[in-house]
Design a protein around this motif. Structure first.
Motif, PDB file in Angstrom:
ATOM      1  N   PHE A  87       0.829  -1.209   0.000  1.00 20.19           N
ATOM      2  CA  PHE A  87       0.000   0.000   0.000  1.00 20.19           C
ATOM      3  C   PHE A  87       0.864   1.260   0.000  1.00 20.19           C
ATOM      4  CE2 PHE A  87      -2.581   3.128   2.558  1.00 20.19           C
ATOM      5  CZ  PHE A  87      -3.462   3.426   1.522  1.00 20.19           C
ATOM      6  N   ASP A  88       0.497   2.201  -0.834  1.00 17.64           N
ATOM      7  CA  ASP A  88       1.156   3.509  -0.923  1.00 17.64           C
ATOM      8  C   ASP A  88       0.124   4.567  -0.572  1.00 17.64           C
ATOM      9  OD1 ASP A  88       2.178   5.982  -1.777  1.00 17.64           O
ATOM     10  OD2 ASP A  88       3.382   5.054  -3.352  1.00 17.64           O
ATOM     11  N   ALA A  89       0.183   5.085   0.658  1.00 16.51           N
ATOM     12  CA  ALA A  89      -0.843   6.015   1.141  1.00 16.51           C
ATOM     13  C   ALA A  89      -0.881   7.291   0.315  1.00 16.51           C
ATOM     14  CB  ALA A  89      -0.588   6.338   2.613  1.00 16.51           C
ATOM     15  N   GLU A  90       0.268   7.776  -0.111  1.00 16.03           N
ATOM     16  CA  GLU A  90       0.301   9.023  -0.885  1.00 16.03           C
ATOM     17  C   GLU A  90      -0.335   8.839  -2.255  1.00 16.03           C
ATOM     18  OE1 GLU A  90       3.628  12.243  -2.526  1.00 16.03           O
ATOM     19  OE2 GLU A  90       4.143  10.830  -0.907  1.00 16.03           O
ATOM     20  N   ALA A  91      -0.004   7.742  -2.928  1.00 21.15           N
ATOM     21  CA  ALA A  91      -0.604   7.473  -4.241  1.00 21.15           C
ATOM     22  C   ALA A  91      -2.110   7.244  -4.119  1.00 21.15           C
ATOM     23  CB  ALA A  91       0.069   6.259  -4.878  1.00 21.15           C
ATOM     24  N   TRP A  92      -2.536   6.581  -3.045  1.00 16.92           N
ATOM     25  CA  TRP A  92      -3.959   6.326  -2.818  1.00 16.92           C
ATOM     26  C   TRP A  92      -4.706   7.637  -2.568  1.00 16.92           C
ATOM     27  CZ3 TRP A  92      -8.091   3.861  -3.618  1.00 16.92           C
ATOM     28  CH2 TRP A  92      -9.153   3.812  -2.722  1.00 16.92           C
ATOM     29  N   ALA A  93      -4.118   8.527  -1.792  1.00 12.98           N
ATOM     30  CA  ALA A  93      -4.766   9.821  -1.532  1.00 12.98           C
ATOM     31  C   ALA A  93      -4.937  10.603  -2.824  1.00 12.98           C
ATOM     32  CB  ALA A  93      -3.945  10.614  -0.519  1.00 12.98           C
ATOM     33  N   ALA A  94      -3.933  10.552  -3.694  1.00 13.75           N
ATOM     34  CA  ALA A  94      -4.036  11.252  -4.977  1.00 13.75           C
ATOM     35  C   ALA A  94      -5.123  10.643  -5.848  1.00 13.75           C
ATOM     36  CB  ALA A  94      -2.695  11.203  -5.698  1.00 13.75           C
ATOM     37  N   MET A  95      -5.253   9.317  -5.810  1.00 14.54           N
ATOM     38  CA  MET A  95      -6.280   8.637  -6.604  1.00 14.54           C
ATOM     39  C   MET A  95      -7.675   9.015  -6.116  1.00 14.54           C
ATOM     40  SD  MET A  95      -6.551   4.516  -7.327  1.00 14.54           S
ATOM     41  CE  MET A  95      -4.889   4.442  -7.994  1.00 14.54           C
ATOM     42  N   ARG A  96      -7.862   9.093  -4.826  1.00 17.95           N
ATOM     43  CA  ARG A  96      -9.172   9.440  -4.267  1.00 17.95           C
ATOM     44  C   ARG A  96      -9.527  10.903  -4.478  1.00 17.95           C
ATOM     45  NH1 ARG A  96     -10.045   7.571   1.754  1.00 17.95           N
ATOM     46  NH2 ARG A  96     -12.134   8.260   1.193  1.00 17.95           N
ATOM     47  N   ALA A  97      -8.516  11.743  -4.715  1.00 15.45           N
ATOM     48  CA  ALA A  97      -8.740  13.182  -4.774  1.00 15.45           C
ATOM     49  C   ALA A  97      -9.160  13.670  -6.153  1.00 15.45           C
ATOM     50  CB  ALA A  97      -7.473  13.914  -4.333  1.00 15.45           C
ATOM     51  N   ALA A  98      -9.507  12.775  -7.056  1.00 12.16           N
ATOM     52  CA  ALA A  98      -9.951  13.184  -8.389  1.00 12.16           C
ATOM     53  C   ALA A  98     -11.120  14.160  -8.285  1.00 12.16           C
ATOM     54  CB  ALA A  98     -10.358  11.960  -9.198  1.00 12.16           C
ATOM     55  N   ALA A  99     -11.042  15.246  -9.031  1.00 16.39           N
ATOM     56  CA  ALA A  99     -12.055  16.305  -8.939  1.00 16.39           C
ATOM     57  C   ALA A  99     -13.404  15.807  -9.441  1.00 16.39           C
ATOM     58  CB  ALA A  99     -11.610  17.512  -9.740  1.00 16.39           C
ATOM     59  N   PRO A 100     -14.473  16.013  -8.669  1.00 18.62           N
ATOM     60  CA  PRO A 100     -15.806  15.609  -9.142  1.00 18.62           C
ATOM     61  C   PRO A 100     -16.271  16.513 -10.272  1.00 18.62           C
ATOM     62  CG  PRO A 100     -15.989  16.833  -7.093  1.00 18.62           C
ATOM     63  CD  PRO A 100     -14.519  16.643  -7.340  1.00 18.62           C
ATOM     64  N   ARG A 101     -17.101  15.971 -11.140  1.00 19.22           N
ATOM     65  CA  ARG A 101     -17.621  16.794 -12.224  1.00 19.22           C
ATOM     66  C   ARG A 101     -18.870  17.531 -11.755  1.00 19.22           C
ATOM     67  NH1 ARG A 101     -18.873  11.350 -15.499  1.00 19.22           N
ATOM     68  NH2 ARG A 101     -21.029  10.930 -14.888  1.00 19.22           N
ATOM     69  N   PRO A 102     -19.286  18.581 -12.475  1.00 17.31           N
ATOM     70  CA  PRO A 102     -20.478  19.343 -12.067  1.00 17.31           C
ATOM     71  C   PRO A 102     -21.713  18.444 -12.024  1.00 17.31           C
ATOM     72  CG  PRO A 102     -19.240  20.515 -13.765  1.00 17.31           C
ATOM     73  CD  PRO A 102     -18.641  19.157 -13.668  1.00 17.31           C
ATOM     74  N   LEU A 103     -22.637  18.757 -11.115  1.00 19.32           N
ATOM     75  CA  LEU A 103     -23.858  17.969 -11.013  1.00 19.32           C
ATOM     76  C   LEU A 103     -24.672  18.103 -12.297  1.00 19.32           C
ATOM     77  CD1 LEU A 103     -25.031  18.687  -7.352  1.00 19.32           C
ATOM     78  CD2 LEU A 103     -23.835  16.673  -8.234  1.00 19.32           C
ATOM     79  N   PRO A 104     -25.263  17.027 -12.777  1.00 18.17           N
ATOM     80  CA  PRO A 104     -26.025  17.082 -14.025  1.00 18.17           C
ATOM     81  C   PRO A 104     -27.368  17.782 -13.822  1.00 18.17           C
ATOM     82  CG  PRO A 104     -26.244  14.929 -13.029  1.00 18.17           C
ATOM     83  CD  PRO A 104     -25.256  15.679 -12.181  1.00 18.17           C
ATOM     84  N   ASP A 105     -27.921  18.244 -14.923  1.00 17.77           N
ATOM     85  CA  ASP A 105     -29.245  18.860 -14.888  1.00 17.77           C
ATOM     86  C   ASP A 105     -30.298  17.769 -15.087  1.00 17.77           C
ATOM     87  OD1 ASP A 105     -31.282  20.690 -14.819  1.00 17.77           O
ATOM     88  OD2 ASP A 105     -31.080  21.268 -16.923  1.00 17.77           O
ATOM     89  N   LEU A 106     -30.352  16.849 -14.132  1.00 14.45           N
ATOM     90  CA  LEU A 106     -31.271  15.718 -14.163  1.00 14.45           C
ATOM     91  C   LEU A 106     -31.848  15.512 -12.780  1.00 14.45           C
ATOM     92  CD1 LEU A 106     -29.259  13.032 -16.199  1.00 14.45           C
ATOM     93  CD2 LEU A 106     -31.341  14.175 -16.964  1.00 14.45           C
ATOM     94  N   ARG A 107     -32.985  14.833 -12.731  1.00 11.65           N
ATOM     95  CA  ARG A 107     -33.553  14.443 -11.447  1.00 11.65           C
ATOM     96  C   ARG A 107     -33.876  12.955 -11.489  1.00 11.65           C
ATOM     97  NH1 ARG A 107     -31.566  18.340 -10.484  1.00 11.65           N
ATOM     98  NH2 ARG A 107     -32.261  20.211  -9.391  1.00 11.65           N
ATOM     99  N   PHE A 108     -33.755  12.339 -10.323  1.00 15.54           N
ATOM    100  CA  PHE A 108     -33.992  10.913 -10.185  1.00 15.54           C
ATOM    101  C   PHE A 108     -35.088  10.729  -9.146  1.00 15.54           C
ATOM    102  CE2 PHE A 108     -29.828  11.789 -11.725  1.00 15.54           C
ATOM    103  CZ  PHE A 108     -29.732  10.944 -12.816  1.00 15.54           C
ATOM    104  N   HIS A 109     -36.076   9.923  -9.490  1.00 18.34           N
ATOM    105  CA  HIS A 109     -37.332   9.913  -8.756  1.00 18.34           C
ATOM    106  C   HIS A 109     -37.609   8.552  -8.137  1.00 18.34           C
ATOM    107  CE1 HIS A 109     -38.272  13.675 -10.969  1.00 18.34           C
ATOM    108  NE2 HIS A 109     -37.666  13.039 -11.968  1.00 18.34           N
ATOM    109  N   GLY A 110     -38.100   8.574  -6.910  1.00 15.01           N
ATOM    110  CA  GLY A 110     -38.525   7.369  -6.246  1.00 15.01           C
ATOM    111  C   GLY A 110     -39.820   7.597  -5.509  1.00 15.01           C
TER     112      GLY A 110
END
Length: 369
Positions: A226-249
């Motif tokens: 395990f490489d904690a630094e490489a793992w932290a970088a992998m998890r830190a990927a920037a999220p994309r903007p929220l879509p203009d969609l709705r999901f219904h239940g």
């Protein structure tokens, strides 16, 4: 161990869908085999598989193999195996062994004991029934194949769902059923019997580009590789903007959709989902483009008696035919006659998939006319 085989497990019947997901995520040489999918890679690919694959149940790293025709040979070769390249001496290990009739070593318990002794006496690694790391050995035609379960807890445990319904569908299965329905995150989804919201939340997460393993820990964090630094970088990927969609239940049970709303907030998709108390007869088509209706309704063997469910399925089919032109439908059930009671124009159903001691199938339609 720069490159090795990585085995992604999933319920039987869903292997092709998981292979498609692995290929779409850029994993090398995905191949569907009974019980899962093999890919090739190194430890970074192991970490990424746990982090980003929505359909895998576990990620096993195949760390080595050797021939053994009898227990004494197994003992000798297990003691020579370089356990320290993967396993830490300060982290206990649980050992699981499976054998088959093609092997001269057929007693799994005796084989397990030899491997455990090799770990404790030869490598100084403690063995415990409740250890955080599991070593799996499969003896197939006298070949001992060694794998480490790098996930720990099943990957359907995303880390942010607190409430579950009466007959919950695992998130990993929901993700693969959504994929089989050709859902790619670019259209709305409605579940008219949403329970704790698994389909709706999973669809919203896919649309938002959220990584399923973002909120949990993994067994691979307890390995020497395990490489904690490489793992932290992998998890830190920037999220994309929220879509203009709705999901219904919707659900007739107010407690169910209340739990679904709380689960969506914990998952970070509260802004994308809408839940309400609603009977099947009152389902309304959401504003906007057509999308996917997907539902895991009661079936007699799951909830109780089957006879009253014919009327429920018939009512569901009538509402969808009358109000959801242009939408596709996916339905999970154990009972072909209940699916047919909807009167919907089903395509040939998918293969049987084990779920809660039963075997369910996914029934799909093309866009309704």
């Amino acid at each position: 161990m720069e490159r090795f085989e990585i085995f992604l497990t999933c319920p039987p019947g869903l292997e092709p869908a998981l292979a498609e997901e692995a290929a779409a995520a850029g994993f090398d040489a995905p191949c569907a085999v009974p019980g899962g999918v093999t890919v090739e890679g190194g430890w970074p690919e192991v970490w990424r598989a746990n982090l980003v694959l929505r359909g895998a149940t576990r990620v096993l790293a195949r760390i080595g193999e050797f021939r053994a025709f009898h227990l004494a040979q197994l003992d000798k070769r297990a003691r020579k195996f370089p356990w320290g390249e993967v396993l830490r001496t300060d982290v206990p290990v649980r050992v699981e062994v499976a054998t088959n009739r093609k092997s001269k070593i057929y007693h799994a318990g005796a084989a397990q004991q030899r491997i455990e002794t090799a770990l404790t006496e030869g490598a100084g690694i403690a063995v415990a029934a409740d250890a955080p790391v599991t070593l799996r050995a499969r003896i197939d035609d006298n070949l001992v194949v060694l794998s480490v379960d790098t996930s720990g807890g099943s990957l359907h445990k995303r880390g942010h769902k607190e409430a579950v319904g009466r007959a919950p569908l695992r998130e990993t299965m929901a993700a693969l059923f959504l994929r089989q329905c050709r859902f790619d995150g670019s259209e709305p989804v409605l579940d008219p019997m949403c329970g704790s919201g698994t389909f709706v939340i999973e669809a919203a997460e896919i649309a938002a580009g959220l990584m399923p393993g973002r909120d949990r820990a993994f067994a691979f964090e307890r390995l020497t590789t395990f490489d904690a630094e490489a793992w932290a970088a992998m998890r830190a990927a920037a999220p994309r903007p929220l879509p203009d969609l709705r999901f219904h239940g919707s659900d007739r049970d107010a407690g169910a959709f209340g739990a679904a709303r709380a689960n969506a907030e914990h998952a970070g998709v509260g802004a994308l989902v809408e839940f309400r108390k609603c009977a099947i007869s009152d389902i309304a088509r959401p504003a906007g483009p057509p999308g996917l209706v997907i539902v895991n309704p009661p079936y007699g063997t799951r909830i109780g008696t089957k006879k009253p469910l014919y009327g429920l399925h018939g009512a569901l089919g009538q509402v969808l035919r009358e109000r959801f032109g242009g939408w596709r439908v996916g339905l999970i059930t154990t009972e072909a006659d209940l699916a047919k009671a909807t009167g919907l124009p089903w395509l040939p159903p998918g293969p049987p998939v084990p779920h809660g001691g039963l075997r369910v199938k996914l029934w799909r339609t093309n866009p309704l006319r």
